[in-house]
Design an enzyme around this catalytic site. Structure first.
Site, mmCIF file in Angstrom:
data_model
loop_
_atom_site.group_PDB
_atom_site.id
_atom_site.type_symbol
_atom_site.label_atom_id
_atom_site.label_comp_id
_atom_site.label_asym_id
_atom_site.label_seq_id
_atom_site.Cartn_x
_atom_site.Cartn_y
_atom_site.Cartn_z
ATOM 1 N N ASP A 55 50.872 -5.463 -49.422
ATOM 2 C CA ASP A 55 51.291 -6.993 -49.893
ATOM 3 C C ASP A 55 52.621 -7.341 -50.371
ATOM 4 O OD1 ASP A 55 51.986 -5.083 -52.507
ATOM 5 O OD2 ASP A 55 50.316 -5.630 -53.315
ATOM 6 N N HIS A 100 75.529 -6.777 -32.254
ATOM 7 C CA HIS A 100 73.984 -7.435 -32.900
ATOM 8 C C HIS A 100 73.746 -6.472 -34.073
ATOM 9 C CE1 HIS A 100 72.160 -10.558 -30.304
ATOM 10 N NE2 HIS A 100 73.471 -11.192 -30.824
ATOM 11 N N ASP A 105 80.295 -11.689 -37.865
ATOM 12 C CA ASP A 105 79.356 -12.670 -37.581
ATOM 13 C C ASP A 105 78.152 -13.086 -38.823
ATOM 14 O OD1 ASP A 105 77.596 -14.363 -36.330
ATOM 15 O OD2 ASP A 105 77.931 -13.731 -33.977
ATOM 16 N N ASP A 120 76.808 -20.982 -37.817
ATOM 17 C CA ASP A 120 77.062 -19.426 -37.052
ATOM 18 C C ASP A 120 77.882 -19.563 -36.520
ATOM 19 O OD1 ASP A 120 76.694 -17.446 -35.674
ATOM 20 O OD2 ASP A 120 75.718 -18.595 -32.923
ATOM 21 N N HIS A 132 78.858 -11.241 -22.755
ATOM 22 C CA HIS A 132 77.956 -12.237 -22.511
ATOM 23 C C HIS A 132 78.688 -13.565 -22.945
ATOM 24 C CE1 HIS A 132 80.742 -12.991 -26.983
ATOM 25 N NE2 HIS A 132 80.351 -12.547 -26.816
ATOM 26 N N HIS A 158 75.944 -21.096 -26.821
ATOM 27 C CA HIS A 158 74.625 -21.122 -26.830
ATOM 28 C C HIS A 158 74.492 -22.827 -27.977
ATOM 29 C CE1 HIS A 158 74.573 -19.549 -30.322
ATOM 30 N NE2 HIS A 158 75.268 -18.180 -30.778
ATOM 31 N N HIS A 213 69.749 -19.517 -31.442
ATOM 32 C CA HIS A 213 70.064 -19.259 -30.533
ATOM 33 C C HIS A 213 68.931 -21.123 -30.148
ATOM 34 C CE1 HIS A 213 71.365 -15.039 -30.080
ATOM 35 N NE2 HIS A 213 72.170 -16.158 -30.884
ATOM 36 N N GLU A 258 82.148 -18.879 -28.429
ATOM 37 C CA GLU A 258 81.937 -17.678 -29.056
ATOM 38 C C GLU A 258 82.813 -16.541 -28.206
ATOM 39 O OE1 GLU A 258 78.265 -15.982 -29.952
ATOM 40 O OE2 GLU A 258 77.374 -17.776 -30.117
ATOM 41 N N TYR A 295 85.274 -6.782 -25.732
ATOM 42 C CA TYR A 295 85.283 -5.252 -26.685
ATOM 43 C C TYR A 295 85.528 -3.895 -25.583
ATOM 44 C CZ TYR A 295 82.147 -8.614 -28.433
ATOM 45 O OH TYR A 295 82.052 -11.062 -28.549
ATOM 46 N N ARG A 310 85.434 -11.436 -31.537
ATOM 47 C CA ARG A 310 84.847 -12.466 -31.376
ATOM 48 C C ARG A 310 85.792 -12.926 -32.255
ATOM 49 N NH1 ARG A 310 79.861 -10.375 -30.904
ATOM 50 N NH2 ARG A 310 79.230 -11.048 -33.017
ATOM 51 N N GLU A 345 83.998 -17.439 -32.901
ATOM 52 C CA GLU A 345 83.120 -18.313 -32.899
ATOM 53 C C GLU A 345 83.363 -19.368 -33.711
ATOM 54 O OE1 GLU A 345 79.445 -17.201 -33.845
ATOM 55 O OE2 GLU A 345 78.432 -17.961 -32.737
HETATM 56 N N1 GLY Z 1 75.197 -14.621 -34.296
HETATM 57 C C1 GLY Z 1 73.941 -14.880 -33.284
HETATM 58 C C2 GLY Z 1 75.321 -14.912 -32.167
HETATM 59 O O1 GLY Z 1 76.465 -15.609 -32.090
HETATM 60 O O2 GLY Z 1 74.735 -15.546 -31.318
HETATM 61 MN MN MN Z 2 77.451 -15.460 -34.623
HETATM 62 MN MN MN Z 3 76.214 -17.041 -31.779
#
Ligand code: GLY
Ligand code: MN
Ligand code: MN
Length: 453
Positions: A41, A245, A262, A273, A352, A356, A363, A387, A391, A409, A411
């Site tokens: 609950d 992720h 991140d 982000d 990637h 975005h 996103h 970003e 890797y 990365r 970003e």
């Molecule tokens: N934090 C998710 C991305 O950078 O797309």
């Molecule tokens: Mn991110």
């Molecule tokens: Mn991102």
């Protein structure tokens, strides 16, 4: 900017703008998100559906917005929970119908329990239904029933929705361009995200666990008034940075590791982000620096391409080209440049895209291609992330050993403006020397960081 002093978006104006795009034969039925069970609950913290919140600013569960241009009983209707003193003692305050009417400035509010009685009438003589089918399964079935009711009266000359249109079709184009109020809220959300990152850099040291660094950063977000984290924070040290992720955040950070962070705060429904990657001990090793400088160079080149009129694909291509040249210089890719690009051989290390849309959803919504299939061009008011990353998992045998286990990365969040790209997350250092200088300041209670810049 104090979260409580932020400007209020013009929800009414947004609804009018959307209705102007709908035909008079159309009707929009838009539910907010449902409560999700976490255990028995206990529920996950409620978060309104972004489309619904964009049009109402209303943050309670069990609510449905109806927009029916020309409807005599009111064009803008909100169904929501009525006041209930007993439930409110347990679950918290409710705006109730009067409160919702005042804050949302719709034409009428109804008790959500009346929706089955009222909606069939509204659907009569509407031919186009804007509704997010599949989002709220229980409501989907009722929408079908309401439509069937209108259809059953067809012999009396009643028209009914024969066309179902995704709500996002019109709405997401609106959400894609951030107006000055949204830009101000995003500056605040991203500003507090940046403050958390800066604070984290100062607290970070070998022996700490990833979750402890996560806690340091998120504590700043909340201390500054963020409502939530915008997405589960990624704090990956060493080879964990190669898991895109990674959210376990359980490992101990070792001397000599890099840590990839991140993380972003959410404020009034808008997300930050930001990613930074830095040495746990405060000093980059030569191998780490070689890869870091390459990612940084590609990110700077990508950001330059975030200009009005350029294709949204340009900045990804700019980042890829620099990464490919650098991977060849480092001896990691040995094929010719054209072959690498043609066969996308870089995807083993850069899998990637370069970014975005960013907004209410991390996103964010909005088409990347125009109806003719071409990548769309950038416009003022769009916000994107930039970003790029590289890797090299520990088991990538073809890569020189000194680079294995490195994941990097960088970003930033960028607003497209007439004056060029504006980096909204510029408050977090990304030049290696600036990162090292900030980390050298060491742990601090640092009240100065409790400013959202
Ligand atoms: N934090 C998710 C991305 O950078 O797309
Ligand atoms: Mn991110
Ligand atoms: Mn991102």
């Amino acid at each position: 900017m104090e979260p409580n002093l932020l400007p209020r978006p013009d929800y009414e104006g947004r609804r009018r703008q959307l209705m102007a795009k709908m035909s008079d034969r159309g009707v929009l039925v838009l539910p907010t998100a449902g409560l999700q069970t976490r255990s028995r609950d206990v529920y996950y913290p409620f978060r309104a559906d972004s489309d619904f919140f964009y049009l109402t600013g209303f943050a309670e569960p069990e609510a449905v917005l109806v927009l029916a241009p020309g409807y005599a009983g009111g064009e803008q209707l909100l169904f929501c929970r009525a006041r209930d003193p007993e439930r409110e003692v347990w679950d918290g305050r409710r705006a109730g119908l009067e409160g919702a009417l005042e804050t949302c400035q719709v034409d009428r509010c109804y008790d959500i329990r009346e929706i089955d009685a009222i909606l069939p009438n509204i659907l009569e003589n509407r031919e186009v239904l804007l509704y997010p089918m599949g989002q709220a399964v229980e409501l989907d079935a009722r929408v079908q029933q309401w439509r069937s009711h209108a259809k059953s009266r067809a012999r009396q000359g009643v028209r009914y929705p024969v066309e179902l249109v995704e709500t996002g079709y019109l709405l997401h184009e609106m959400r894609l361009i951030k107006d000055p109020t949204e830009q101000e809220i995003m500056r605040a959300a991203i500003g507090m995200s940046a403050a958390g990152h800066r604070y984290g850099m100062r607290q970070c040291r070998p022996g700490m666990h990833e979750y402890q660094l996560q806690a340091e950063i998120e504590h700043v977000f909340h201390r500054l008034g963020a409502s939530h984290v915008a997405y589960p924070s990624i704090v990956g040290a060493g080879a964990n940075a190669c898991i895109l992720h990674y959210t376990e955040n359980r490992d101990r950070m070792q001397q000599g590791d890099l840590v990839l962070v991140d993380a972003g705060a959410e404020l009034q429904g808008y997300a930050g982000d930001i990613t930074r990657t830095y040495p746990v001990n405060g000093t980059f090793s030569p191998a780490q620096l070689a890869v870091y400088d390459l990612v940084l160079k590609s990110q700077l080149a990508a950001i330059e391409k975030l200009e009005i009129g350029r294709s949204v694909a340009d900045y990804h291509e700019a980042a890829v080209e620099i990464l490919v040249d650098g991977l060849r210089d480092l001896g990691i890719l040995r094929e010719g440049r054209e072959e690498i690009l043609e066969r996308q051989l870089y995807r083993s290390f850069y899998m990637h895209r370069t970014g975005h849309w960013l907004g209410m959803d991390v996103h964010d919504v909005g088409a990347y291609r125009s109806p003719d299939g071409q990548w769309r061009n950038l416009e003022a008011g769009m916000v994107l992330t930039a970003e790029p990353g590289l890797y090299f998992p520990p088991d990538c045998a073809d890569v020189p050993e000194m680079y294995r286990g490195i994941g990097i990365r960088i970003e930033d969040d960028v607003l497209v403006t007439r004056e060029g790209p504006e980096i909204l997350s510029a408050g977090v250092p990304k030049m290696p020397a600036d990162i090292e200088d900030l980390m050298a300041l060491g742990e601090s209670v640092a009240a100065q960081y409790f400013r959202s810049s």
